[in-house]
Scaffold this active site. Sequence first.
Site, PDB file in Angstrom:
ATOM      1  N   LYS A  98      -0.704   4.599   7.364  1.00 54.88           N
ATOM      2  CA  LYS A  98      -1.004   4.194   5.983  1.00 54.88           C
ATOM      3  C   LYS A  98      -2.496   3.960   5.798  1.00 54.88           C
ATOM      4  O   LYS A  98      -3.101   4.457   4.851  1.00 54.88           O
ATOM      5  CB  LYS A  98      -0.230   2.901   5.658  1.00 54.88           C
ATOM      6  CG  LYS A  98      -0.747   2.174   4.432  1.00 54.88           C
ATOM      7  CD  LYS A  98       0.046   0.927   4.118  1.00 54.88           C
ATOM      8  CE  LYS A  98      -0.381  -0.339   4.814  1.00 54.88           C
ATOM      9  NZ  LYS A  98      -1.573  -1.005   4.278  1.00 54.88           N
ATOM     10  N   ASN A  99      -3.095   3.186   6.721  1.00 54.53           N
ATOM     11  CA  ASN A  99      -4.485   2.774   6.506  1.00 54.53           C
ATOM     12  C   ASN A  99      -5.502   3.875   6.819  1.00 54.53           C
ATOM     13  O   ASN A  99      -6.709   3.665   6.665  1.00 54.53           O
ATOM     14  CB  ASN A  99      -4.789   1.501   7.306  1.00 54.53           C
ATOM     15  CG  ASN A  99      -4.096   0.298   6.678  1.00 54.53           C
ATOM     16  OD1 ASN A  99      -3.582   0.386   5.564  1.00 54.53           O
ATOM     17  ND2 ASN A  99      -4.067  -0.814   7.392  1.00 54.53           N
TER      18      ASN A  99
ATOM     19  N   CYS B 247      -5.355 -12.448  -2.194  1.00 56.82           N
ATOM     20  CA  CYS B 247      -3.985 -11.968  -2.032  1.00 56.82           C
ATOM     21  C   CYS B 247      -3.271 -12.890  -1.060  1.00 56.82           C
ATOM     22  O   CYS B 247      -3.841 -13.881  -0.609  1.00 56.82           O
ATOM     23  CB  CYS B 247      -3.962 -10.526  -1.551  1.00 56.82           C
ATOM     24  SG  CYS B 247      -4.411 -10.345   0.156  1.00 56.82           S
TER      25      CYS B 247
ATOM     26  N   ARG C 156     -10.305 -12.356   0.656  1.00 60.82           N
ATOM     27  CA  ARG C 156     -10.649 -10.943   0.759  1.00 60.82           C
ATOM     28  C   ARG C 156     -11.647 -10.452  -0.311  1.00 60.82           C
ATOM     29  O   ARG C 156     -11.322  -9.603  -1.149  1.00 60.82           O
ATOM     30  CB  ARG C 156      -9.374 -10.096   0.751  1.00 60.82           C
ATOM     31  CG  ARG C 156      -8.445 -10.464   1.878  1.00 60.82           C
ATOM     32  CD  ARG C 156      -7.214  -9.631   1.900  1.00 60.82           C
ATOM     33  NE  ARG C 156      -7.421  -8.317   2.468  1.00 60.82           N
ATOM     34  CZ  ARG C 156      -6.473  -7.394   2.536  1.00 60.82           C
ATOM     35  NH1 ARG C 156      -5.279  -7.620   2.058  1.00 60.82           N
ATOM     36  NH2 ARG C 156      -6.727  -6.229   3.077  1.00 60.82           N
TER      37      ARG C 156
ATOM     38  N   ASP D 206      -2.970  -7.099  12.113  1.00 52.84           N
ATOM     39  CA  ASP D 206      -1.760  -6.509  11.530  1.00 52.84           C
ATOM     40  C   ASP D 206      -0.571  -6.529  12.495  1.00 52.84           C
ATOM     41  O   ASP D 206       0.527  -6.116  12.129  1.00 52.84           O
ATOM     42  CB  ASP D 206      -2.027  -5.061  11.075  1.00 52.84           C
ATOM     43  CG  ASP D 206      -2.960  -5.012   9.873  1.00 52.84           C
ATOM     44  OD1 ASP D 206      -3.140  -6.051   9.217  1.00 52.84           O
ATOM     45  OD2 ASP D 206      -3.514  -3.928   9.602  1.00 52.84           O
TER      46      ASP D 206
ATOM     47  N   ARG E 171       5.809  -1.036   1.109  1.00 48.74           N
ATOM     48  CA  ARG E 171       4.397  -0.662   0.986  1.00 48.74           C
ATOM     49  C   ARG E 171       3.898  -0.021   2.268  1.00 48.74           C
ATOM     50  O   ARG E 171       2.942   0.744   2.249  1.00 48.74           O
ATOM     51  CB  ARG E 171       3.543  -1.906   0.683  1.00 48.74           C
ATOM     52  CG  ARG E 171       3.798  -2.502  -0.690  1.00 48.74           C
ATOM     53  CD  ARG E 171       2.792  -3.591  -0.971  1.00 48.74           C
ATOM     54  NE  ARG E 171       1.510  -3.211  -0.411  1.00 48.74           N
ATOM     55  CZ  ARG E 171       0.690  -4.020   0.236  1.00 48.74           C
ATOM     56  NH1 ARG E 171       0.985  -5.278   0.379  1.00 48.74           N
ATOM     57  NH2 ARG E 171      -0.446  -3.588   0.707  1.00 48.74           N
TER      58      ARG E 171
END
Length: 420
Positions: free
Chosen positions: A22-23, A118, A123, A306, A398
């Site tokens: 994803k990233n 968030c 952030r 993560d 997500r």
Amino acid sequence: MQKIIINGGIKLKGEVKISGAKNAALPIMAASLLAQSECIIHNVPRLMDVATMGKLINYLGAEVKGIEENNTISINTKALVKSDAPYELVKTMRASVLVLGPLIVRCGEAKVSLPGGCAIGARPINLHLMGLEKMGAEIKLEHGYVRLKAKRLKGAKIYLDISTVTGTENLMMAAALAKGVTVIENAACEPEVVDLANFLNKMGAKISGAGTDVITIEGVDSLKGTEYRVMPDRIEAGTYAAASAITEGDVLLKNCMPRHLDAVISKLRETGAEVTEEADSMRVKRKGRLKASDVKTLPYPGFPTDMQAQFMALMSLAEGTSIITETIFENRFTHVSELKRMGADIKIQGNTAVVKGAARLSGAPVMATDLRASASLIIAGIAAEGETEISRIYHLDRGYEMIEEKMSALGAKIKRVAAS
Ligand code: EPU
């Protein structure tokens, strides 16, 4: 609204294919805005965040094909019609801020909603803006939006106080088409930054040093569309590795890159898991009780933030006490109260969690609070005795492609149902 129901106490066994990262896919999709022709991108995971990025670049005028149907997408950015990223999109996905660099060089202006805080921390994007300002962009903040203007950006020497991942990516994308040489010092070294640099170089950029903390970008006049395959998702791989270890499982992870997971593998071995690595696969096996192990999250090649929540689930069943320190985000312990509902013994002191391993976890109704917290609850649920019901699972969608299907294929009893 949907929820996930897990009947735990299962040992995971079998093979799982790891999806594209994803990233890496998100910045690569944003970078396709820099070409004036078609980019074909393979191994793109089908995720909510990817769909949101597709929506955003489509709003800007790009033609995006294939995003719902398969893992290869085509993006044609011949004619951009807009240069703003509206609040409605940025608020659902912070990574929308990745269009800032491409838009300023492609359109000479950009207007992007400030992402705001968030679930995991404040952030800010001050370092993205500082770098773009150094390259000559004029920056104004108004009505919750940041507005940038520039003729052609100029190469500059930029030192990042913190090695921000998306900040490094934004600056690399902007510098690729700037006039002259840009040097980013204390750049993020994450593999996803390297994947983006490889993509940009395939488009005709001249970037060297990606993967180290000094990246040099020699600006070029134009970039062309290209074809590229996104790297495997190291966090998805780490999550399945942790799932195998927590359940006394035996899982072969295919299509992954164990060399991106050195810190995670080393910690898994400390806990007693047996990990065998090949170039593009790894097998994670465990028998007997897990051993406690301390972890501190750090920028790559350190232990990834993560993976912190998933590792904490693992440690909540280990023999002994583990100290888990989160140094990247100030509020990334929201999974703790949910794990405690399942019987975990965890105390938080500032940015440290003290986890006293329990002999067993018991299924409970819990709530997902962010993407990685959701993954941690899934693996805890598979290991726990009885039924776990996870609500707010939109966070999971997500970032994990077909997680119920993949976990079910490994033997987990997991299903998605409509929430009443
Ligand atoms: N920071 C600043 N100023 C900036 C930018 C960052 O102070 O201008 C701070 C942040 O507040 C944070 C630290 O720097 O404390 C590091 O944040 P970073 O900018 O590296 O994070 P990011 O680029 O916003 C990416 C991933 C995250 C991952 C982090 C850290 C993407 C799209 N997101 O975020 O992924 O946790 O790097 O590795 O690449 C996830 O996938 O679940 C996720 C949150």
